[in-house]
Structure formats: C-alpha cells, structure tokens
Scaffold this active site. Structure first.
Site, short mmCIF file in Angstrom:
data_model
loop_
_atom_site.label_atom_id
_atom_site.label_comp_id
_atom_site.label_asym_id
_atom_site.label_seq_id
_atom_site.Cartn_x
_atom_site.Cartn_y
_atom_site.Cartn_z
N HIS A 34 -34.98 -38.09 -33.96
CA HIS A 34 -34.20 -37.66 -35.12
C HIS A 34 -33.62 -38.80 -35.95
O HIS A 34 -33.13 -38.57 -37.06
CB HIS A 34 -33.08 -36.69 -34.71
CG HIS A 34 -32.25 -37.15 -33.54
ND1 HIS A 34 -31.56 -38.33 -33.53
CD2 HIS A 34 -32.00 -36.54 -32.35
CE1 HIS A 34 -30.90 -38.44 -32.39
NE2 HIS A 34 -31.16 -37.38 -31.64
N HIS A 86 -37.20 -35.58 -37.16
CA HIS A 86 -36.57 -34.28 -37.02
C HIS A 86 -35.19 -34.34 -37.67
O HIS A 86 -34.51 -35.36 -37.63
CB HIS A 86 -36.40 -33.91 -35.54
CG HIS A 86 -37.68 -33.58 -34.87
ND1 HIS A 86 -37.77 -32.62 -33.89
CD2 HIS A 86 -38.94 -34.05 -35.03
CE1 HIS A 86 -39.02 -32.53 -33.47
NE2 HIS A 86 -39.75 -33.40 -34.15
N ASP A 135 -35.27 -28.89 -40.83
CA ASP A 135 -36.02 -28.05 -39.89
C ASP A 135 -35.61 -26.58 -40.00
O ASP A 135 -36.44 -25.69 -39.83
CB ASP A 135 -35.81 -28.55 -38.46
CG ASP A 135 -36.56 -29.85 -38.19
OD1 ASP A 135 -37.24 -30.34 -39.12
OD2 ASP A 135 -36.47 -30.37 -37.06
N ASP A 177 -34.74 -42.28 -26.52
CA ASP A 177 -35.87 -41.40 -26.82
C ASP A 177 -35.49 -40.33 -27.84
O ASP A 177 -36.29 -39.97 -28.71
CB ASP A 177 -36.38 -40.73 -25.54
CG ASP A 177 -37.13 -41.70 -24.63
OD1 ASP A 177 -37.49 -42.79 -25.12
OD2 ASP A 177 -37.34 -41.37 -23.45
N GLU A 186 -29.66 -30.91 -33.39
CA GLU A 186 -30.15 -32.15 -32.79
C GLU A 186 -29.13 -32.55 -31.74
O GLU A 186 -27.93 -32.26 -31.87
CB GLU A 186 -30.32 -33.25 -33.84
CG GLU A 186 -31.32 -32.93 -34.95
CD GLU A 186 -32.74 -32.72 -34.47
OE1 GLU A 186 -33.06 -33.18 -33.35
OE2 GLU A 186 -33.51 -32.07 -35.19
N ASP A 218 -30.85 -24.81 -36.56
CA ASP A 218 -31.46 -25.84 -35.73
C ASP A 218 -30.38 -26.85 -35.35
O ASP A 218 -29.38 -27.01 -36.07
CB ASP A 218 -32.60 -26.55 -36.48
CG ASP A 218 -33.34 -27.52 -35.57
OD1 ASP A 218 -33.85 -27.09 -34.53
OD2 ASP A 218 -33.40 -28.72 -35.91
#
Length: 233
Positions: free
Chosen positions: A65, A161, A166, A60, A13, A11
């Site tokens: 995260h 997140h 994740d 945003d 970010e 995963d």
C-alpha cells in the site's frame, strides 16, 4: 435488496496480517476508505481517513500500500475517528471484498474501545463480493485486479493498494456483478487515494436513456468562482 437502501462500499489497509490464527491479531488498521451508493449511483459522499496504529508497519505490507510509519505519525488514532466511522456505516448494506478480513480488523478496533460494538454485523448487513464472484466465476481467480480485468474496468493507475481507490473500484464491480452489465470504462483522472478526486463516469450507449441535466447560468457562475478560488489557494 431495495435500490433505495444505503450502500457503503468499504476497504481497509493494515499494518500487516498475522500468519497463524486470526489475521488481525497483533495488527491494526491504518486506512479506511468508504463510498456511498444510493439507487445504484455513487452519491459522492465518502469516509476516508488514515490512522496512527501505535505499532510499526510490516515491510511486506508497506510494499503493497505504500504507507509508511512516518506518514502516519501525525494521524488520528482509531478512537478519534471511531464515532464518525460507526455513524457512517451503521444501518447500511456494507459491501466488502473478502469481508472476513476487514470485518475482523474492524471488530477488533471497536472491541478495544467499547463493549457496545463487538461485531459490526449487528449494525449493518455485510455483503462479501468475493463470495458473489466465486459463485459467478467458480474456479477462477477473483481478486480485485482479476475482476477489473474480467469486467474491462481500466485500473492501470492502481500501482499500489489504497482504501479509497479500491472502494471505488469495488463499487463499480459490485454494480456490474449485480446487474448483468458486461463492462464499464471510466475516466483516467483517478489519482492515488491520497489525492482522491471524484471519478467521472463515461457515458456509453447503454446509458443514453438517462436524462442529462445541464447546469444553469447561476450554477456555472458559482462553479467558475469555485475553480478560481482553488487556483488561488
């Protein structure tokens, strides 16, 4: 898929996403989390890093995260971790949720560094769990949170997140979605990815056929010495 195949659950970010055109355009990766599975078991080996993107994080995205520009100011650039990251994922079954998003970002990062790696799908087999979920649950919501709820995986600790957390949740989901098992619950000791701890599996009746290997006296002694060392740090 052969059970002995090395599986990497991954995963990322990012600083945000482009609303028009490719999501990765003008944006960068700021965190990578990846966990290894072999023989349908987590090995405990992981790849986790934060990355300085050399651009600001959109507000945003930061709300999702929790990663800030200040936090990343002293972190390595992608070029500093690219070799280790590539060596970690190459020749693996790469499991990603909504793979086109993460793969697009990863390909962009590598293509900025070298012409030899333009598309990671040439070096590993990519499996998109979102596509699997849509086949299993057509017409239903198939986000990571929705799937955790559907498979009764406790994830109340997932306030924000985070790539490594994740990735672990996704690994659990992938094993469940590809085995027919209905539910699994694991220890609440999962912390935010920045304080990652290897997560203990709960032993259910379905797992009672597994052989339990107990530590011997020497191993217990070494373990206790290690715990003492940690307390003194």
């Amino acid at each position: 898929m052969n059970n002995t195949q090395r599986i990497i659950v991954l995963d990322t970010e990012t600083t945000g996403m482009n609303s028009v055109g490719p999501p990765y355009l003008n944006h960068r990766i700021i965190e990578i989390g990846a966990i290894e599975i072999i023989n349908r078991r987590f090995t405990g080996k992981k790849f986790h890093t934060y990355i300085k993107p050399n651009r600001l994080i959109e507000s945003d995205a930061s709300k999702i995260h929790g990663i800030t520009d200040d936090f990343l100011s002293d972190k390595p650039s992608f070029k500093d971790i690219a070799k280790d990251f590539f060596n970690y994922i190459k020749n693996s079954e790469l499991i990603i949720h909504n793979a086109s998003f993460d793969v697009g970002f990863i390909n962009q990062e590598f293509s900025m560094l070298t012409k030899k790696i333009q598309d990671i799908s040439n070096f590993c087999n990519i499996i998109d769990t979102l596509k699997i979920a849509r086949k299993l649950f057509p017409g239903k919501k198939n986000t990571l949170d929705a799937l955790c709820m559907r498979y009764k995986i406790k994830n109340s600790h997932r306030v924000l997140h985070g790539a490594i957390l994740d990735a672990f949740l996704l690994g659990k989901l992938y094993l469940l979605m590809t085995s027919g098992q209905e539910s699994i619950i694991f220890n609440k000791n999962i912390q935010n990815e920045r304080n990652f701890r290897y997560i203990k599996k709960s032993i259910t009746k379905k797992h009672r056929f597994l052989k339990i290997i107990k530590a011997n006296k020497t191993e217990l002694k070494l373990h206790n010495e290690y715990l003492k060392f940690l307390k003194e740090k």
